[in-house]
Structure formats: C-alpha cells, structure tokens
Design a protein around this motif. Sequence first.
Motif, PDB file in Angstrom:
ATOM      1  N   PHE A  36      -0.533  36.229 -25.439  1.00 38.54           N
ATOM      2  CA  PHE A  36       0.256  35.077 -26.031  1.00 38.54           C
ATOM      3  C   PHE A  36       1.586  34.921 -25.038  1.00 38.54           C
ATOM      4  O   PHE A  36       2.312  34.019 -24.977  1.00 38.54           O
ATOM      5  CB  PHE A  36       0.529  34.785 -27.550  1.00 38.54           C
ATOM      6  CG  PHE A  36      -0.190  34.358 -28.283  1.00 38.54           C
ATOM      7  CD1 PHE A  36      -0.359  32.954 -27.904  1.00 38.54           C
ATOM      8  CD2 PHE A  36      -0.600  35.137 -29.300  1.00 38.54           C
ATOM      9  CE1 PHE A  36      -1.800  32.291 -29.187  1.00 38.54           C
ATOM     10  CE2 PHE A  36      -2.123  34.546 -29.819  1.00 38.54           C
ATOM     11  CZ  PHE A  36      -2.391  33.160 -30.131  1.00 38.54           C
ATOM     12  N   PHE A  37       1.938  36.417 -24.827  1.00 37.76           N
ATOM     13  CA  PHE A  37       3.573  36.273 -23.803  1.00 37.76           C
ATOM     14  C   PHE A  37       3.186  35.561 -22.844  1.00 37.76           C
ATOM     15  O   PHE A  37       4.368  35.423 -22.135  1.00 37.76           O
ATOM     16  CB  PHE A  37       3.857  37.922 -24.261  1.00 37.76           C
ATOM     17  CG  PHE A  37       4.243  38.165 -25.521  1.00 37.76           C
ATOM     18  CD1 PHE A  37       5.610  37.792 -25.986  1.00 37.76           C
ATOM     19  CD2 PHE A  37       3.645  39.632 -26.224  1.00 37.76           C
ATOM     20  CE1 PHE A  37       5.874  37.891 -26.948  1.00 37.76           C
ATOM     21  CE2 PHE A  37       4.456  39.428 -27.600  1.00 37.76           C
ATOM     22  CZ  PHE A  37       4.920  39.631 -28.209  1.00 37.76           C
ATOM     23  N   LEU A  38       2.107  35.782 -22.149  1.00 38.30           N
ATOM     24  CA  LEU A  38       1.290  35.815 -20.832  1.00 38.30           C
ATOM     25  C   LEU A  38       2.242  33.794 -20.942  1.00 38.30           C
ATOM     26  O   LEU A  38       2.737  33.165 -19.927  1.00 38.30           O
ATOM     27  CB  LEU A  38       0.535  36.181 -20.085  1.00 38.30           C
ATOM     28  CG  LEU A  38       0.120  35.349 -18.885  1.00 38.30           C
ATOM     29  CD1 LEU A  38       0.988  35.532 -17.827  1.00 38.30           C
ATOM     30  CD2 LEU A  38      -0.922  35.938 -18.300  1.00 38.30           C
ATOM     31  N   LEU A  39       2.034  33.180 -21.816  1.00 37.41           N
ATOM     32  CA  LEU A  39       1.367  31.622 -21.576  1.00 37.41           C
ATOM     33  C   LEU A  39       3.539  31.140 -21.816  1.00 37.41           C
ATOM     34  O   LEU A  39       3.480  30.528 -21.489  1.00 37.41           O
ATOM     35  CB  LEU A  39       0.701  31.240 -22.639  1.00 37.41           C
ATOM     36  CG  LEU A  39      -1.235  31.064 -22.635  1.00 37.41           C
ATOM     37  CD1 LEU A  39      -1.559  30.953 -24.449  1.00 37.41           C
ATOM     38  CD2 LEU A  39      -1.222  30.311 -21.568  1.00 37.41           C
ATOM     39  N   ALA A  40       3.637  31.802 -22.716  1.00 33.37           N
ATOM     40  CA  ALA A  40       5.022  31.816 -23.174  1.00 33.37           C
ATOM     41  C   ALA A  40       5.872  31.667 -22.224  1.00 33.37           C
ATOM     42  O   ALA A  40       7.195  30.964 -21.585  1.00 33.37           O
ATOM     43  CB  ALA A  40       5.664  32.443 -24.220  1.00 33.37           C
ATOM     44  N   VAL A  47       8.851  24.684 -17.507  1.00 41.96           N
ATOM     45  CA  VAL A  47       9.717  24.112 -18.249  1.00 41.96           C
ATOM     46  C   VAL A  47      11.051  23.866 -17.135  1.00 41.96           C
ATOM     47  O   VAL A  47      12.149  23.318 -17.547  1.00 41.96           O
ATOM     48  CB  VAL A  47       9.183  23.983 -19.517  1.00 41.96           C
ATOM     49  CG1 VAL A  47      10.787  22.982 -20.390  1.00 41.96           C
ATOM     50  CG2 VAL A  47       7.979  23.706 -19.448  1.00 41.96           C
ATOM     51  N   ARG A  48      11.642  25.458 -17.185  1.00 43.57           N
ATOM     52  CA  ARG A  48      12.469  25.400 -16.749  1.00 43.57           C
ATOM     53  C   ARG A  48      13.313  24.519 -15.931  1.00 43.57           C
ATOM     54  O   ARG A  48      13.206  24.195 -14.403  1.00 43.57           O
ATOM     55  CB  ARG A  48      12.768  26.825 -16.501  1.00 43.57           C
ATOM     56  CG  ARG A  48      12.123  26.735 -15.329  1.00 43.57           C
ATOM     57  CD  ARG A  48      12.571  29.029 -14.694  1.00 43.57           C
ATOM     58  NE  ARG A  48      12.152  28.923 -13.096  1.00 43.57           N
ATOM     59  CZ  ARG A  48      12.292  29.345 -12.215  1.00 43.57           C
ATOM     60  NH1 ARG A  48      13.645  30.797 -12.757  1.00 43.57           N
ATOM     61  NH2 ARG A  48      11.711  29.533 -11.828  1.00 43.57           N
ATOM     62  N   PRO A  49      15.097  24.116 -15.873  1.00 39.69           N
ATOM     63  CA  PRO A  49      15.293  22.903 -14.512  1.00 39.69           C
ATOM     64  C   PRO A  49      15.403  23.968 -13.100  1.00 39.69           C
ATOM     65  O   PRO A  49      15.409  25.293 -13.406  1.00 39.69           O
ATOM     66  CB  PRO A  49      16.782  22.713 -14.997  1.00 39.69           C
ATOM     67  CG  PRO A  49      17.092  23.907 -16.609  1.00 39.69           C
ATOM     68  CD  PRO A  49      15.868  24.217 -16.789  1.00 39.69           C
TER      69      PRO A  49
END
Length: 100
Positions: A36-40, A47-49
């Motif tokens: 879960f942490f890796l996917l986040a 997604v970040r600019p």
Amino acid sequence: MPSKEPSKESRVPTPDTDTSLKRVERFLRLLTWQMFFLLAILLYLAVRPQAGRFQFTVAGEDVVVFDTASSRALAVKLQKQVVGPGEKAEPGAPPAGEGK
C-alpha cells in the motif's frame, strides 16, 4: 479398497504449526502494508507537477495552458489593469509606463 480419511494428527494444530502460522500471518500483513505504501508513493510520483509538464501559449489577451500529463487545456482571458498616477502597482506587476 480402504477409504482415505484425514488422520487425526493433521486436523489438530500442534504448537509448532500454530506459531508458524502466526509468523506467516504477520509477514503477510507487513507485506500488505508495504505494498500500500509503495503504491501511494508511485501514485504521488505519477501525479505531482513535473518540469515541462505545462505549456503556455499567449495570443493577444488570451493565454492557453496545456497540461501534457492529462492532455487538458485551460484558456484564460487576461484583464488589463490600469494604475493611476501616484498609485502603487501590485508586487510582481510591471510598472504602468513600461511596454514593448
């Protein structure tokens, strides 16, 4: 032909198998949280600019901002700001007398 019945020994968990199952469950729980942490983190990085992500096109009073990551465009109409004599311009805005 004798019927095959599961032996009584295999149905009753021994203390060895009980602790082994707990260790496996704990390992799988830890592995799940790590995934879960890796996917986040991967989602944040996607997604970040990013540098070069946004392209700007200026035509007269219109500005078009194109987002290369999501293929979306946003058109913005610029507004003229008139500053009277003796008034202070907003920080970051060029002085009223300067132009081409």
